[in-house]
Design a protein around this motif. Sequence first.
Motif, PDB file in Angstrom:
ATOM      1  N   PRO A   1      -6.605  -7.095  -5.822  1.00 58.29           N
ATOM      2  CA  PRO A   1      -5.635  -7.472  -4.789  1.00 58.29           C
ATOM      3  C   PRO A   1      -4.478  -8.253  -5.400  1.00 58.29           C
ATOM      4  O   PRO A   1      -4.484  -8.524  -6.598  1.00 58.29           O
TER       5      PRO A   1
ATOM      6  N   ARG B   1      -9.309 -12.732   0.158  1.00 58.77           N
ATOM      7  CA  ARG B   1      -8.879 -12.210   1.450  1.00 58.77           C
ATOM      8  C   ARG B   1      -8.277 -13.327   2.302  1.00 58.77           C
ATOM      9  O   ARG B   1      -7.212 -13.155   2.912  1.00 58.77           O
TER      10      ARG B   1
ATOM     11  N   PHE C   1       0.839  -1.202   0.000  1.00 58.44           N
ATOM     12  CA  PHE C   1       0.000   0.000   0.000  1.00 58.44           C
ATOM     13  C   PHE C   1       0.873   1.250   0.000  1.00 58.44           C
ATOM     14  O   PHE C   1       0.613   2.189   0.738  1.00 58.44           O
TER      15      PHE C   1
ATOM     16  N   GLY D   1      -8.951  -3.749   4.892  1.00 62.52           N
ATOM     17  CA  GLY D   1     -10.266  -3.250   4.486  1.00 62.52           C
ATOM     18  C   GLY D   1     -10.267  -2.346   3.277  1.00 62.52           C
ATOM     19  O   GLY D   1     -11.093  -1.440   3.182  1.00 62.52           O
ATOM     20  N   CYS D   2      -9.382  -2.582   2.306  1.00 62.30           N
ATOM     21  CA  CYS D   2      -9.365  -1.691   1.132  1.00 62.30           C
ATOM     22  C   CYS D   2     -10.523  -1.976   0.191  1.00 62.30           C
ATOM     23  O   CYS D   2     -10.820  -1.177  -0.686  1.00 62.30           O
ATOM     24  N   GLY D   3     -11.154  -3.133   0.353  1.00 60.78           N
ATOM     25  CA  GLY D   3     -12.352  -3.409  -0.441  1.00 60.78           C
ATOM     26  C   GLY D   3     -12.119  -4.123  -1.747  1.00 60.78           C
ATOM     27  O   GLY D   3     -13.055  -4.320  -2.520  1.00 60.78           O
ATOM     28  N   ALA D   4     -10.877  -4.530  -2.014  1.00 55.93           N
ATOM     29  CA  ALA D   4     -10.589  -5.121  -3.328  1.00 55.93           C
ATOM     30  C   ALA D   4     -10.904  -6.608  -3.412  1.00 55.93           C
ATOM     31  O   ALA D   4     -11.015  -7.148  -4.507  1.00 55.93           O
ATOM     32  N   CYS D   5     -11.014  -7.269  -2.265  1.00 51.23           N
ATOM     33  CA  CYS D   5     -11.019  -8.744  -2.275  1.00 51.23           C
ATOM     34  C   CYS D   5     -12.412  -9.369  -2.197  1.00 51.23           C
ATOM     35  O   CYS D   5     -13.318  -8.839  -1.555  1.00 51.23           O
TER      36      CYS D   5
ATOM     37  N   CYS E   1      -6.507  -8.250   7.134  1.00 48.47           N
ATOM     38  CA  CYS E   1      -7.067  -7.381   6.093  1.00 48.47           C
ATOM     39  C   CYS E   1      -7.135  -5.943   6.592  1.00 48.47           C
ATOM     40  O   CYS E   1      -7.503  -5.681   7.721  1.00 48.47           O
TER      41      CYS E   1
ATOM     42  N   LEU F   1      -4.819 -14.120   1.045  1.00 45.22           N
ATOM     43  CA  LEU F   1      -3.815 -13.113   1.415  1.00 45.22           C
ATOM     44  C   LEU F   1      -3.426 -13.224   2.886  1.00 45.22           C
ATOM     45  O   LEU F   1      -2.250 -13.150   3.249  1.00 45.22           O
TER      46      LEU F   1
ATOM     47  N   CYS G   1      -1.274  -6.412   3.787  1.00 47.03           N
ATOM     48  CA  CYS G   1      -2.120  -7.516   4.251  1.00 47.03           C
ATOM     49  C   CYS G   1      -1.567  -8.869   3.813  1.00 47.03           C
ATOM     50  O   CYS G   1      -2.217  -9.896   3.980  1.00 47.03           O
TER      51      CYS G   1
END
Length: 821
Positions: free
Chosen positions: A268, A590, A256, A581-585, A579, A593, A574
Motif C-alpha cells: 500500500p 489501513r 488504483f 479491500g485490495c488486501g495489501a494492508c 478501504c 490510509l 483509499c
Amino acid sequence: MPTQADGTRAPGPYHERSFYNPGWADSRARFLIVRLSPFRDVERSAPHGFLYREMRAAMPDAYIDFSFFPASRDRSREAVDGVPTMRGVASARPAADFDAIFISNAYTLELVNLVPSLAGSGIPATRKSRELAEAAPGGKVRYPLIVLGGSNAMASASVYDEPSGDSIVDAVYFGEGEGAVGALAVAIAGLPAASRRDAMPGIGSEVAGFWACASRGPVSQAKAIQDGYPLAPPPVFAGEEAGTVRLEITRGCPSFCTFCFEGWERKPYRETPIEAVLAEARSLKARTGASTVELASYNFNAHSRIVDIIKGLHGLFDVVNFQSQRVDILARSPALVRFEIAAGKRSFTVGVEGISARARSYFNKELSEADLRAVLGRIIGEGAREIKLFYILSGFEDGQDITEFSAFTGWLRAAVAERPAGSRPRVMVSAGELIRMPFTPLSYEGLILDPIPYRAIAARLKEITGHDGFEYRSPESFDEYCLSQVLALSPPGSMALLLAMAGHGYVYDRSLSKGAWIFAKGWLDARDALGATFIGEKSRDYPFAYPFVRPIASKDVTWERFRDARAARERHSCLGASCAGCGACSDGERAFLEAHAIDTVSESDMHDIEAIVAAKRRPQELYIRAALSRASAQAHPAYAAAQFLCGLYAVVPSIVSVVWRAEDAFLASSEGLERLPGAWGDTCYRLLSSKPLDVATLETAGYVVVEQAPAPERVQIRIYLPGTGLSDAVRLVSDFMTAAAMPFTLLKTAGETRFAISGKGLRKRNVLEAAVVAECVAEVPTESPGGYSIALACGPKYDLGDLATLAAKRRIALDLHVALY
Ligand code: SF4
C-alpha cells in the motif's frame, strides 16, 4: 582504465574505497550488482544504489561491485579486445569471478540485454546449461548464482520457461527489498559450496519474495519489512549526478489506475515520518557531499507533511528537485502549486493519461476535466516555464474522445496566451501506447499489436497539438511498444525468443536494434504464440505467466477493476477514504490510509520558503585550497566536488547543515577544463553557504582558506607522456608552440630537449619555459613502460587546450599535473 606496468589496474574514480570494499582476497563473499542499461541512462536512478546499501549494511565484509551494460561504442571496442560485457567497475573483474550477480531490472525491454550480457561474459545463458557445465567431470567450473529483482520483476516472466522449468536466471526476487535484500545476500553467501544450487530453494523459507527457479513456487510478492532507510551510505559514482542524492519519502501508490504497474505492484501507500526523512537527508548529505536532493517517490505530494519536508530540505540542500506528483492532490491543495514554484520548481509534469473524461474513467484516473483545468490554470498563472502533459493511448479512442481533446487543447492555448509574451510556458504533449502490464486490471484487456489504429489516433493528436502551438512527442517506437508488450505478458516460448534474439545480436540501448521486432514477431508467429488466446480479451482464469506468484493486491480485486474499467466505473482511492479491500494492508496501514489528510500551505509556509530561496541568491562565499587527484580529474567535476565536500564534512561536521555547495574554482572549473584539460594537482574550491564559515575551525582541521580563486602569475606544469618516444614528444611541443606563434630555438643536452622561447613568444605570457625530459615516473599509470615528460612553466595566460587537442589527434596520452603553491 589504464593498466599499470605490473599489469594491475590503476586506481581510477572507482577505486575500491569508493564502495567501502575489503580486499578482494579478504572478502567473505563477492557480489556484482548489474544494470542492464548503460550507466549514462541509469545514473539518475536509485535501485542499484538501494541494493548496495542493503547488502553493505548486512555484509560489511563482502566485496560489492557494479556493472552497467556497455554503450554501443564500448560494446564494439570491448568485443574486439575480448573484454567481458559484465565486469566490476571497481575491481575490473569479470562477472564470472563473483559469487552472485544481482540484476536490477527496471523495465521490460532491458531483458533483451540479459542473454547478450551473460554470453559476452562467458557465462552460459540458462540455468540448466550452467548446472551441466558445473557437473562436468573435474568440477572446476563454478558460475555465479544469478538473482533478478527490481521494479520489473513481476513482468520478467520471459526469463523463465514454464514447460521445461529452465530459466535464464537462477532466482527471482518479487517485491520490495527493504529489510530483505541484506538477509538474502547473507543467505546466498552462506549456501554450502558443494550444493549451492540444490540449497537455493531453501532461501525462500527465510526470505519472502524469493523464488529459486528450480522450484515451482508458490511465492508471495514481498512487502518492505523495514520502515527506515538502509544504514550503509550510498555509493557515489563518478558521473555528473555525483552531487545528487535521491530520497524516498513515500512508498507505494495510493491510486488504483487500471493501467499502472506501480499502482498495483507497489501497495500500500506508506509514508516515512518527516523526522526520519530529514535525518536521512542530512546523513546522505554528510556521507556523499551532495548539494542536490531529488525526491524519488512516485507521488511525493501525497505525503501529509510535504510542505515542511520541502522547507526542511531546502534549508539543507542547494537544490531540491521533485517531479512525480498527483494532479488531483494539486487540485485539492490549491496553494501547493504556488509553494512549489516558490521552492524553485519551474517544470511541471502532469500525467493526464486519458485524452477524454471517458478515457480517464477507463484508466480510473480520478481526474475530472474541471480539476485538470484548474491545476493547469494555476501552473500557468504562477509562471511555470514548462508543462509536460503525458497521455496513454489505449487504441480504443474514438472521434468523440478526440473532439474532447481538441476542446481541451484549445482551452489550454487560450490560457497560455493570457500570459504576457516571453513568460508563456513551453507545452509538450507526449502520447504513448498502453502496455497491458501483468497483475494490473488492464492485463485482461485485448492487445493491439497493429500500428494502424494507434497511428490514426496519434496523427490526429499531433495535428491538434501542432495547431494549438504545442510540441508533440511519441515516447518510443511502435516496435519497442510491441516487444515490451509481448515480453511483459510473456506468451509460451518467450525465454527461447530472448535466446534467439541474442543469437542474432539484438540489444536495447536507448532504442531496439533495427529489425528486432520483425524478427521476434516472425519467430513467435511461427510458433503460433500470438494467436487469439494471447491477443484477445482474457477471461478471469486466463493462464497468465508466473501463475504461482501471489501479488500484493488480490487478483479478485484486479479482475473486478477490469470489469469496472470496461463499464467506465471509477472507484476512489483509499487515501483519506474507506478501504476498497485490495488486501495489501495490515490493520495499522489501513487505519493510516483511511485517516490520511493531504497537506496544505499557509501564508507562513510561503513566507518561509521565499526567505530560504532568497537567501540562496546571496550566499556567503569562501575559498579553500585543495588537491584534485588524478582519479577525480578523470571523472565529471561534480564527482570531485562531492568528494571534496564529503572529506570536509567528515572533519568539520558542524558545517553540514550550513554549506550549500562547493564548486571548483580553478582546475575543474569550466575555464580550467578548457585551458588545462584533464589536469590534476593544486586547485581551489569556492564554498557557498547560508552562514559565514568559521575560518579558524577550518584551519584547525588542516584546510587553507584563501581570499579568492587562483589567478596565478606562474604555473608549474608537468605533462607525463606514458609510452611516447622522444621525437614524438618534441614534435608535439614544437608543433603546438609554432601554431600558437611562440617562436623558439631547440637546445638539446644529454638529459633534456629545451625550448628557448623568443621574446615575441614570451610576450604572450602563456608558455614561459619548456623542456622535454627523459623521465618515467613510477606512480604514473602507463599502458607501456618508459616515456618522457614535458616540464613547463607558464605565465598568467596559460592555455594548453590546443596542445591537448593536438595530442588527442596523434593518439598521445597526456597526464597533466599542475603545481601552484
Ligand atoms: S487494503 Fe484497503 S486501505 Fe489498503 S491499499 Fe488496499 S484498498 Fe487501500
